[in-house]
Design an enzyme around this catalytic site. Structure first.
Site, short mmCIF file in Angstrom:
data_model
loop_
_atom_site.label_atom_id
_atom_site.label_comp_id
_atom_site.label_asym_id
_atom_site.label_seq_id
_atom_site.Cartn_x
_atom_site.Cartn_y
_atom_site.Cartn_z
N HIS A 1 48.38 41.06 44.06
CA HIS A 1 47.59 41.99 44.88
C HIS A 1 46.25 41.40 45.30
CE1 HIS A 1 45.65 45.58 46.36
NE2 HIS A 1 44.78 45.58 45.36
N HIS B 1 37.99 41.88 43.16
CA HIS B 1 37.56 43.24 43.48
C HIS B 1 37.96 44.27 42.43
CE1 HIS B 1 41.70 43.60 45.13
NE2 HIS B 1 41.53 44.90 44.96
N GLU C 1 36.66 47.09 37.31
CA GLU C 1 37.27 48.41 37.10
C GLU C 1 38.40 48.37 36.09
OE1 GLU C 1 39.40 51.98 39.69
OE2 GLU C 1 38.86 50.10 40.65
N ASP C 2 39.21 47.30 36.12
CA ASP C 2 40.45 47.28 35.34
C ASP C 2 40.39 46.44 34.07
OD1 ASP C 2 41.51 48.85 37.30
OD2 ASP C 2 42.61 47.27 38.31
N ASP D 1 42.37 46.05 50.86
CA ASP D 1 42.96 46.55 49.62
C ASP D 1 43.92 47.71 49.91
OD1 ASP D 1 43.15 47.12 46.72
OD2 ASP D 1 41.83 48.81 47.17
N ASP E 1 54.88 55.00 79.15
CA ASP E 1 53.96 53.88 78.92
C ASP E 1 54.04 53.37 77.48
OD1 ASP E 1 53.02 56.33 78.14
OD2 ASP E 1 50.92 55.91 78.58
#
Length: 752
Positions: free
Chosen positions: A79, A104, A108-109, A171, A295
C-alpha cells in the site's frame, strides 16, 4: 514493540534482507518490482530525488509494517509503495513527498513517533506525516460528525501544505482500488466519502484523471446496477466508437500537418462511466436514455510549441478544427484566456465528426497538459516549489478565509466550502476591467458582496453589459458588472435562496442574526411596557405562562414576533392579573397559536417548522399541521396523502387550519414549461413575469430542438393566489403546450 527494539529500528541501519525477512520469496520479488516501478516513475519526471533516502524510508516502512496485512491478504507494504508511486505519477517526485508517502501510516499504525521521523528524515517529513495522521484520526466531537470533521481536517491541512492532501488523495485512490476486500457497509461508507469529498478535492486541485477514477470507483459501489448497465453499453459500442475516433484523428493529423504543425500528439478517449451517469441524472426530467446521449467521444490535441507562442498556436488550431468540422454553437469554452482557479488552461469545442458523431475536442500545449493532468503538483515544477499563480493564490486565500470564520453549524460550513471550492467558475469584469472569479450560477448579489459587504447590503441591481438587471440576476461568463445601490435598500430574506458564494451567505446570515437580536430586544422592551401598563410583574413565571398561552417555542421567539410587529399583545384575550401574576383564564385554540406562529415566520425563520416537499404548501392553502412532542410543526397541504395518513394515526396531535397570506414570506417555485420553439421565447416569458405580473424571477432555462423546447422558470411567489395567477397567465401563451409546478420543487431556506 519494546522500547529497545524501536530504538534499534530507528538508530540501526536496516538492510533490505532484514526489512523483507517476514515476506515470502514471491512477495519479496513483488516488493522489488513495485520499488523499481516507483524509481522509474521518479526518473521519468526528471526529478533528482535522493534514492538512498527513499530506500531508507522504504526499509523502515517494511520493518514497521512487517506484522500487518491488508484485507486482501497482501503484505501491507504494497500500500505505501503504491501511494508513493501515485504521488510520483502526479508529479510530486521530490524526496520529501515520496518519503512522506512511504511513511504516511507508520505513526498511526506502529510505535514509530514523529520525533523518530524528524530524527531520521528531518522536520518537514515529520510535519507532513503528522498532517496525514491528523486527517486519518477522526474526531468524534459533539460538534461535528466524523465525516464533517474529516473534511475540516483535510482543508486545514490543505491550507498549511497542499502536499498533505495530495498524498491523502493518493492514499484514498489505492484504497478504493482494493475496496472489494471490505464488507458491503464499509464499501458504501468509503465510496460515499470518496464521491462527496475526495473526488471534488481532486478535481479542484486539477487532478482530473484521479478524480475520474475515484468517481468511477465510487459509482461502482454506490450504484452497482447503473454502473454495470453503463459499462455494458460502453462495451457494446466501444468497437464502433473507436473506429469513428480513429477516422477522426487521421483526418485531424492531415489538416494540422497541412497547416504546418508537425510536433503534436492526439489522444482519444471514450468518456468515463461516471460522467455518462452524471449526464443521465442531469437530464432525468427529460426522460433521456443511454442511446440518446451523443457526446461520449473526445480527443485531445497537445501542441509541443514554445511557451511564448502557445496561446496563439492553440487558437490557430481551434480555427483549423472549426474550418473542417461543423461545431456546436454554445459549446466552445476558452480556459486559456480565463484559466480555472487550479491553473487549468485549454480550449474546448464540440464538433460533428465522422458518421455524424459529436466529438469533444480539447486543445492545449504540453505545458498546459502537464498542469491539467498533474494539477497543482505541476506548479512545483514550473514555479520552483512556490505557488505564484494568481488564481491558485486567490483560491487558497478563500480556503483560509472560510476556515478562519467557520459557521457554527457544521452543515452550513460544509455547504460554504463546497460552494466556493468545488463548483465550476465564471470570470466577470468590474467596470475597470478587473477579473472577478465566482462560482457558476453566481448572481449580481454575489458580485456585490465580493467587492464589499455594504455594497451587497444596499444593492438594488446592476448594469450588466450596460443593461440594468435585478440583484438576483444570474451572471454569465465574461459579463461586465457595475453595481447599483441605494441607501434605503436593506437585505431581503429571499436573497439567501439565490446567492452562491460563502462570502454573501455569511454576510446575509450575519445581518439577519444582528437584525433578529435588535428585534428581540425591541420586543422585550414592548413586553416590559405591556406588563407595566397592566400591573403584571416582569418575572420568569409570568413570561413562561405567556409563551405557553401563545404556543411559542421560547421567550425569544415571542419577543421576536412582538418586535417585528406581528403580535399585538393588547389584542390578546383569555387572561387576567392577580397580585401581579398573569393568570390564563381561557386557553388559546391551537389554530390561533398556529396562525400567530406562521404569521411571525419569515423565509429565514423556519426553525421548528417543517414544510413538506411532498405537497409544498403555500400561504393561502388549507393546511394540516402535526405537532411533534418536541414542539416542531410538520406542515402539509390538506389534500396531501401524508396529511390523510397523519390524521388517521395521530388525530389528537393534528391541527387543521388555513395559512393566511401576509405577503411577508417569499417562496422560490420552479415551473416546468414545454412548447413550440420560436424566436424570443426567453424574452416573452421574462417580460410576462417581470413586467406584466411584476414578479421576481430568479432564473430561466430553455433548451430547444426539432421545433420544440422545454425548460423551467424559477420564480418567487408570496402565496397560492399569486402562483395560480401566474399559471393561468402562462397557460394563455399560445405556443406553450404544458405549464406545471415541478413536484417537490417549492424551495425555502433556513437562514439561521
Amino acid at each position: 514493540m519494546t522500547e529497545r527494539t524501536k530504538t534499534d529500528l530507528i538508530t540501526t541501519k536496516i538492510t533490505l534482507k532484514e526489512a523483507e525477512e517476514h515476506l515470502s520469496p514471491e512477495e519479496r520479488r513483488e516488493v522489488r518490482r513495485r520499488y523499481r516501478n516507483l524509481l522509474k516513475t521518479i526518473k521519468k519526471n526528471g526529478n533528482h530525488a535522493d534514492i538512498r533516502t527513499i530506500g531508507k524510508a522504504l526499509r523502515l516502512a517494511m520493518k514497521a509494517h512487517r506484522h500487518q496485512r491488508r484485507k486482501t491478504g497482501e503484505p501491507y507494504i504494497y500500500h505505501p509503495l503504491q501511494v508513493a508511486t501515485i504521488v510520483a505519477e502526479i508529479g510530486l517526485s521530490d524526496t520529501t513527498s515520496i518519503v512522506s508517502a512511504l511513511l504516511h501510516d507508520v505513526v498511526e499504525d506502529t510505535d514509530i513517533t514523529l520525533d523518530d521521523l524528524s530524527q531520521m528524515f528531518g522536520p518537514i517529513v515529520a510535519e507532513l506525516v503528522d498532517g496525514l495522521t491528523k486527517v486519518s484520526k477522526l474526531s468524534h466531537s459533539a460538534v461535528l460528525t466524523p465525516h464533517l470533521e474529516t473534511y475540516r481536517k483535510i482543508l486545514l491541512a490543505l491550507a498549511k501544505d497542499v502536499r498533505v492532501v495530495i498524498i491523502k488523495i493518493a492514499d484514498r485512490l489505492d484504497n478504493m482500488r482494493s475496496l472489494d476486500a471490505l464488507p458491503e457497509h464499509k464499501r458504501v461508507k468509503i465510496a460515499m466519502e470518496t464521491r462527496y469529498l475526495y473526488a471534488p478535492l481532486a478535481h479542484r486541485l486539477g487532478l482530473y484523471s484521479i478524480k475520474t477514477e475515484l468517481e468511477d470507483l465510487a459509482l461502482k459501489y454506490l450504484n452497482p446496477q447503473q454502473y454495470e448497465e453503463i459499462a455494458q453499453w460502453v462495451n457494446e459500442n466501444k468497437e464502433e466508437w473507436e473506429k469513428t475516433l480513429n477516422k477522426f484523428v487521421r483526418q485531424l493529423r492531415v489538416y494540422l500537418r497541412r497547416a504546418g504543425y508537425d510536433n503534436f500528439t492526439i489522444e482519444k478517449r471514450i468518456k468515463s462511466i461516471s460522467s455518462i451517469y452524471d449526464k443521465l441524472v442531469r437530464k432525468k426530467d427529460e426522460g433521456i436514455t443511454l442511446n440518446e446521449i451523443y457526446d461520449v467521444l473526445a480527443v485531445r490535441i497537445i501542441l509541443n510549441v514554445p511557451q511564448e507562442i502557445e496561446d496563439r498556436a492553440c487558437y490557430d488550431v481551434l480555427r483549423i478544427v472549426h474550418k473542417h468540422f461543423p461545431h456546436i454553437k454554445g459549446r466552445v469554452r476558452d480556459w486559456i484566456a480565463n484559466p480555472k482557479a487550479n491553473g487549468y488552461q485549454s480550449l474546448h469545442t464540440t464538433v460533428i465528426g465522422p458518421e455524424g458523431k459529436h466529438i469533444e475536442v480539447q486543445i492545449r500545449s504540453v505545458r498546459m497538459h502537464e498542469i491539467a493532468e498533474k494539477g497543482i503538483a505541476a506548479h512545483w515544477k514550473y514555479k520552483q516549489g512556490v505557488l505564484s499563480d494568481k488564481f491558485l493564490e486567490e483560491w487558497f486565500a478563500r480556503v483560509r478565509e472560510i476556515l478562519a470564520h467557520p459557521e457554527k453549524d457544521p452543515h452550513l460550513f460544509l455547504e460554504d466550502m463546497k460552494l466556493n471550492l468545488f463548483d465550476n467558475e465564471i470570470h466577470v469584469f468590474t467596470p475597470k476591467g478587473e477579473i472577478i472569479t465566482l462560482p457558476r450560477g453566481a448572481t449580481v448579489l454575489d458580485f456585490a458582496f465580493h467587492i464589499h459587504t455594504q455594497l451587497g447590503y444596499h444593492c438594488i441591481g446592476a448594469k450588466v453589459n450596460n443593461k440594468v438587471v435585478e440583484p438576483t440576476y444570474v451572471l454569465q461568463d465574461g459579463d461586465q458588472v457595475e453595481i447599483l445601490t441605494a441607501n434605503s435598500q436593506e437585505p431581503q430574506p429571499e436573497w439567501l435562496t439565490v446567492v452562491k458564494t460563502a462570502i454573501a451567505r455569511r454576510a446575509l446570515r450575519r445581518y439577519f442574526r444582528r437584525r433578529k437580536r435588535e428585534l428581540i430586544n425591541k420586543g422585550k422592551q414592548h413586553v416590559k411596557e405591556f406588563f407595566a401598563e397592566n400591573g403584571i410583574k416582569f418575572i420568569p413565571s409570568n413570561l413562561k405562562h405567556l409563551v405557553q398561552h401563545l404556543g411559542f417555542k421560547d421567550i425569544k421567539e415571542l419577543y421576536y414576533a412582538v418586535g417585528r410587529g406581528d403580535l399585538n399583545l393588547s389584542m390578546l384575550k383569555g387572561w387576567q392579573v392577580k397580585d401581579g401574576k398573569l393568570v390564563i383564564t381561557e386557553s388559546l385554540p391551537l389554530e390561533e397559536q398556529l396562525r400567530i406562529q406562521l404569521h411571525s415566520s419569515t423565509i429565514q425563520e423556519f426553525e421548528g417548522k417543517s414544510f413538506q416537499k411532498c405537497c409544498t404548501p403555500l400561504p393561502g392553502d388549507n393546511i394540516v399541521t402535526f405537532k411533534h412532542p418536541d414542539g416542531t410543526l410538520e406542515i402539509h397541504h390538506s389534500s396531501c396523502d401524508k396529511a390523510s395518513e397523519l390524521l388517521a394515526h395521530h388525530g389528537a396531535q393534528i391541527i387543521k387550519t388555513r395559512w393566511e397570506p401576509d405577503g411577508k414570506i417569499s417562496f422560490l417555485v420552479r415551473i416546468k414549461v414545454k412548447g413550440t420553439d420560436r424566436k424570443g421565447v426567453v424574452y416573452d416569458l421574462s417580460r410576462i413575469i417581470s413586467k406584466e405580473l411584476d414578479m421576481n424571477m430568479q432564473s430561466i432555462a430553455i433548451e430547444g430542438g426539432r421545433g420544440q423546447f422545454s425548460g423551467h422558470l424559477d420564480v418567487f411567489v408570496s402565496n397560492r393566489k399569486q402562483l395560480d395567477n401566474l399559471i393561468k397567465r402562462l397557460e394563455k401563451v399560445p405556443y406553450l403546450h404544458s405549464v406545471e409546478v415541478a413536484e417537490g420543487q417549492l424551495l425555502w431556506t433556513e437562514g439561521n
